[in-house]
Design an enzyme around this catalytic site. Structure first.
Site, PDB file in Angstrom:
ATOM      1  N   ASN A  44       0.834  -1.197   0.000  1.00 19.42           N
ATOM      2  CA  ASN A  44       0.000   0.000   0.000  1.00 19.42           C
ATOM      3  C   ASN A  44       0.874   1.254   0.000  1.00 19.42           C
ATOM      4  O   ASN A  44       1.989   1.264   0.527  1.00 19.42           O
ATOM      5  CB  ASN A  44      -1.008   0.007   1.163  1.00 19.42           C
ATOM      6  CG  ASN A  44      -0.403  -0.245   2.530  1.00 19.42           C
ATOM      7  OD1 ASN A  44       0.618  -0.916   2.666  1.00 19.42           O
ATOM      8  ND2 ASN A  44      -1.034   0.290   3.558  1.00 19.42           N
ATOM      9  N   GLU A  46       0.442   5.366   0.742  1.00 19.23           N
ATOM     10  CA  GLU A  46      -0.419   6.439   1.251  1.00 19.23           C
ATOM     11  C   GLU A  46       0.246   7.789   0.984  1.00 19.23           C
ATOM     12  O   GLU A  46       1.478   7.890   0.951  1.00 19.23           O
ATOM     13  CB  GLU A  46      -0.660   6.247   2.748  1.00 19.23           C
ATOM     14  CG  GLU A  46      -1.371   4.924   3.041  1.00 19.23           C
ATOM     15  CD  GLU A  46      -1.541   4.646   4.530  1.00 19.23           C
ATOM     16  OE1 GLU A  46      -0.984   5.406   5.358  1.00 19.23           O
ATOM     17  OE2 GLU A  46      -2.235   3.665   4.848  1.00 19.23           O
ATOM     18  N   CYS A  55      -4.210   0.808  -2.424  1.00 20.73           N
ATOM     19  CA  CYS A  55      -3.998  -0.446  -1.707  1.00 20.73           C
ATOM     20  C   CYS A  55      -2.892  -1.284  -2.346  1.00 20.73           C
ATOM     21  O   CYS A  55      -2.559  -1.126  -3.535  1.00 20.73           O
ATOM     22  CB  CYS A  55      -5.272  -1.278  -1.705  1.00 20.73           C
ATOM     23  SG  CYS A  55      -6.592  -0.604  -0.679  1.00 20.73           S
ATOM     24  N   GLU A  57      -3.137  -4.340  -3.241  1.00 15.97           N
ATOM     25  CA  GLU A  57      -3.684  -5.103  -4.369  1.00 15.97           C
ATOM     26  C   GLU A  57      -3.544  -4.307  -5.668  1.00 15.97           C
ATOM     27  O   GLU A  57      -3.213  -4.839  -6.724  1.00 15.97           O
ATOM     28  CB  GLU A  57      -5.174  -5.409  -4.139  1.00 15.97           C
ATOM     29  CG  GLU A  57      -5.445  -6.409  -3.032  1.00 15.97           C
ATOM     30  CD  GLU A  57      -5.518  -5.782  -1.637  1.00 15.97           C
ATOM     31  OE1 GLU A  57      -5.007  -4.661  -1.448  1.00 15.97           O
ATOM     32  OE2 GLU A  57      -6.079  -6.436  -0.748  1.00 15.97           O
ATOM     33  N   CYS A  88     -10.340  -4.625   0.307  1.00 21.50           N
ATOM     34  CA  CYS A  88     -11.445  -3.661   0.381  1.00 21.50           C
ATOM     35  C   CYS A  88     -12.388  -3.876  -0.806  1.00 21.50           C
ATOM     36  O   CYS A  88     -12.089  -4.619  -1.747  1.00 21.50           O
ATOM     37  CB  CYS A  88     -10.900  -2.235   0.388  1.00 21.50           C
ATOM     38  SG  CYS A  88     -10.375  -1.634  -1.233  1.00 21.50           S
ATOM     39  N   CYS A  91     -10.927  -3.136  -4.256  1.00 22.85           N
ATOM     40  CA  CYS A  91      -9.921  -4.119  -4.683  1.00 22.85           C
ATOM     41  C   CYS A  91     -10.557  -5.467  -5.007  1.00 22.85           C
ATOM     42  O   CYS A  91     -10.023  -6.209  -5.835  1.00 22.85           O
ATOM     43  CB  CYS A  91      -8.827  -4.249  -3.637  1.00 22.85           C
ATOM     44  SG  CYS A  91      -7.713  -2.819  -3.656  1.00 22.85           S
TER      45      CYS A  91
HETATM   46  N1  THU Z   1      -5.167  -1.767   2.619  1.00 21.94           N
HETATM   47  C1  THU Z   1      -4.607  -2.475   1.590  1.00 21.94           C
HETATM   48  O1  THU Z   1      -3.598  -2.079   1.013  1.00 21.94           O
HETATM   49  N2  THU Z   1      -5.182  -3.643   1.230  1.00 21.94           N
HETATM   50  C2  THU Z   1      -6.212  -4.239   1.898  1.00 21.94           C
HETATM   51  O2  THU Z   1      -6.603  -5.358   1.537  1.00 21.94           O
HETATM   52  C3  THU Z   1      -6.842  -3.553   3.027  1.00 21.94           C
HETATM   53  C4  THU Z   1      -6.359  -2.175   3.307  1.00 21.94           C
HETATM   54  C5  THU Z   1      -4.505  -0.519   3.052  1.00 21.94           C
HETATM   55  C6  THU Z   1      -5.176   0.761   2.696  1.00 21.94           C
HETATM   56  C7  THU Z   1      -4.537   1.703   3.687  1.00 21.94           C
HETATM   57  O3  THU Z   1      -3.271   2.143   3.175  1.00 21.94           O
HETATM   58  C8  THU Z   1      -4.272   0.840   4.896  1.00 21.94           C
HETATM   59  O4  THU Z   1      -4.400  -0.497   4.457  1.00 21.94           O
HETATM   60  C9  THU Z   1      -5.192   1.078   6.057  1.00 21.94           C
HETATM   61  O5  THU Z   1      -6.486   1.195   5.661  1.00 21.94           O
END
Ligand code: THU
Length: 136
Positions: A44, A46, A55, A57, A88, A91
Site C-alpha cells: 500500500n 499512502e 492499496c 492489491e 477492500c 480491490c
Molecule cells: N489496505 C490495503 O492495502 N489492502 C487491503 O486489503 C486492506 C487495506 C490498506 C489501505 C490503507 O493504506 C491501509 O491499508 C489502512 O487502511
C-alpha cells in the site's frame, strides 16, 4: 504450505516490509500468481491527501498488467495485527477483473495463512463485462 503458497507468502511479506503507510501505520503486502507462474507483489502507498493513496492489491495488479499479464491464478494478502486483512470493496472488483470466481485469495498474518476465500465469495454477484475471449 505448498511450494507456490510459500513463494506467494514470502513475496507478499517482502512487499509488506516496504509499505508506505505513514498515515495509517498499517502495512499491507500482496502477491499475485499470474497465469505464467510469475509472481507480482505490491504494497500500500499512502499520501498526505489521504483518500488518494492506494492499496497493495492495486500496486500488484498494476505491476502484473504492466508486465503483459492478464490472469491471476492465486492471491495472498498479508496485513498487520491479529485480524483478517481482506481486500477492500474496490480491490475485490479489481481482482475480479483479472481473476475467475474460483481463484483463491489467501489472507495472512506474520505467522502464515489465516484464512482462504475465493474471488467469488469475496465479491458475490459482482459486475463483470465479457472478457477478451468473450467469456462472461
Ligand atoms: N489496505 C490495503 O492495502 N489492502 C487491503 O486489503 C486492506 C487495506 C490498506 C489501505 C490503507 O493504506 C491501509 O491499508 C489502512 O487502511
Amino acid at each position: 504450505m505448498s511450494a507456490s503458497l510459500e513463494a506467494l507468502f514470502e513475496a507478499a511479506k517482502a512487499a509488506q516490509a516496504n509499505a508506505y503507510c505513514r498515515y495509517s501505520g498499517f502495512h499491507v503486502g500482496v502477491a499475485l500468481e499470474a497465469a505464467s507462474g510469475a509472481i507480482y507483489s505490491g504494497c500500500n502507498v499512502e499520501i498526505a491527501s489521504y483518500p488518494e493513496g492506494w492499496c497493495a492489491e492495486t500496486t500488484a495488479i498494476g505491476k502484473m498488467v504492466s508486465a503483459g499479464e492478464r490472469r491471476i491464478v492465486s492471491a495472498l494478502v498479508i496485513g498487520d495485527g491479529d485480524g483478517l486483512t481482506t481486500p477492500c470493496g474496490g480491490c475485490r472488483q479489481r481482482l475480479a477483473e483479472f481473476a475467475a470466481a474460483d481463484v483463491p485469495v489467501h489472507v495472512a498474518g506474520a505467522e502464515g495463512v489465516r484464512a482462504t476465500f475465493t474471488v467469488g465469495t469475496l465479491l458475490p454477484h459482482g459486475f463483470v463485462l465479457k472478457d477478451e475471449e468473450g467469456r462472461p
